[in-house]
Design an enzyme around this catalytic site. Sequence first.
Site, short mmCIF file in Angstrom:
data_model
loop_
_atom_site.label_atom_id
_atom_site.label_comp_id
_atom_site.label_asym_id
_atom_site.label_seq_id
_atom_site.Cartn_x
_atom_site.Cartn_y
_atom_site.Cartn_z
N GLY A 46 0.83 -1.20 0.00
CA GLY A 46 0.00 0.00 0.00
C GLY A 46 0.87 1.24 0.00
O GLY A 46 1.99 1.22 0.52
N GLN A 51 3.01 9.94 1.12
CA GLN A 51 4.35 9.37 1.33
C GLN A 51 5.33 9.77 0.24
O GLN A 51 6.54 9.62 0.42
CB GLN A 51 4.27 7.84 1.40
CG GLN A 51 3.56 7.34 2.65
CD GLN A 51 3.41 5.83 2.62
OE1 GLN A 51 2.43 5.31 2.09
NE2 GLN A 51 4.38 5.11 3.16
N LEU A 92 6.39 1.68 4.42
CA LEU A 92 7.52 2.03 3.55
C LEU A 92 8.21 3.31 4.03
O LEU A 92 9.37 3.54 3.70
CB LEU A 92 7.05 2.20 2.10
CG LEU A 92 6.55 0.91 1.44
CD1 LEU A 92 6.02 1.20 0.04
CD2 LEU A 92 7.64 -0.15 1.40
N GLU A 134 -3.28 3.26 5.43
CA GLU A 134 -3.02 4.29 4.40
C GLU A 134 -3.85 5.54 4.66
O GLU A 134 -3.39 6.66 4.41
CB GLU A 134 -3.30 3.75 2.99
CG GLU A 134 -2.55 2.49 2.59
CD GLU A 134 -1.05 2.57 2.80
OE1 GLU A 134 -0.49 3.68 2.76
OE2 GLU A 134 -0.43 1.51 3.03
N HIS A 137 -2.18 7.93 6.88
CA HIS A 137 -1.18 8.77 6.20
C HIS A 137 -1.81 10.07 5.71
O HIS A 137 -1.19 11.13 5.77
CB HIS A 137 -0.57 8.04 5.01
CG HIS A 137 0.52 7.07 5.36
ND1 HIS A 137 1.68 7.47 5.99
CD2 HIS A 137 0.63 5.74 5.17
CE1 HIS A 137 2.47 6.41 6.16
NE2 HIS A 137 1.85 5.34 5.68
#
Length: 181
Positions: A46, A51, A92, A134, A137
């Site tokens: 994802g 990001q 990540l 996600e 984020h």
Amino acid sequence: MARLTILEYPDPRLRTRATPVTVFDAALSALVDDLFETMYAAPGIGLAASQVNVHKRLIVIDVSENHDAPRVFVNPEILSKEGAAVGEEGCLSVPNIFDKVPRAQRIRVRSQDRTGAVVEEDLEGLLAVCLQHEMDHLEGKLFVDYLSDLKRERIRKKLEKERRERAARPAAAAAGATTAL
Ligand code: NI
């Protein structure tokens, strides 16, 4: 298509709250393709636009093993949540760190696809957990925020040390080459 640079914790830009996507054009579609390329190459399951320093409410996910179930979520909203799922999560933007985070097991979600069409659906399991991660984020929130202050501080120090070591390596290699010559 292009691979984009992924911001890493504790980069303050990861704390930016994303704004809604209002234009569904070729540029948005190209960004979606770049997000997939970046996510698959990382590799990850994802990636939120936040990001890669694009602060729009846009997420790509593929939880399949063979990269054959790409999902795009634009302007996602969780309409309802059910059950509890606590799994090990990674990110990540927080490389090589994994820890348990409490999430809902099932969610009802309304989002748009890359053309702007509205989709309402029930998601569960890994896909549901991944989307919740996600969506954090997009609010400038990271999974390490669910951990204790002590753990988060340890993670920050570890990542900063690794970054320093990474930065020092090319210089050391160059110095070595000079000596050899
Ligand atoms: Ni993440």
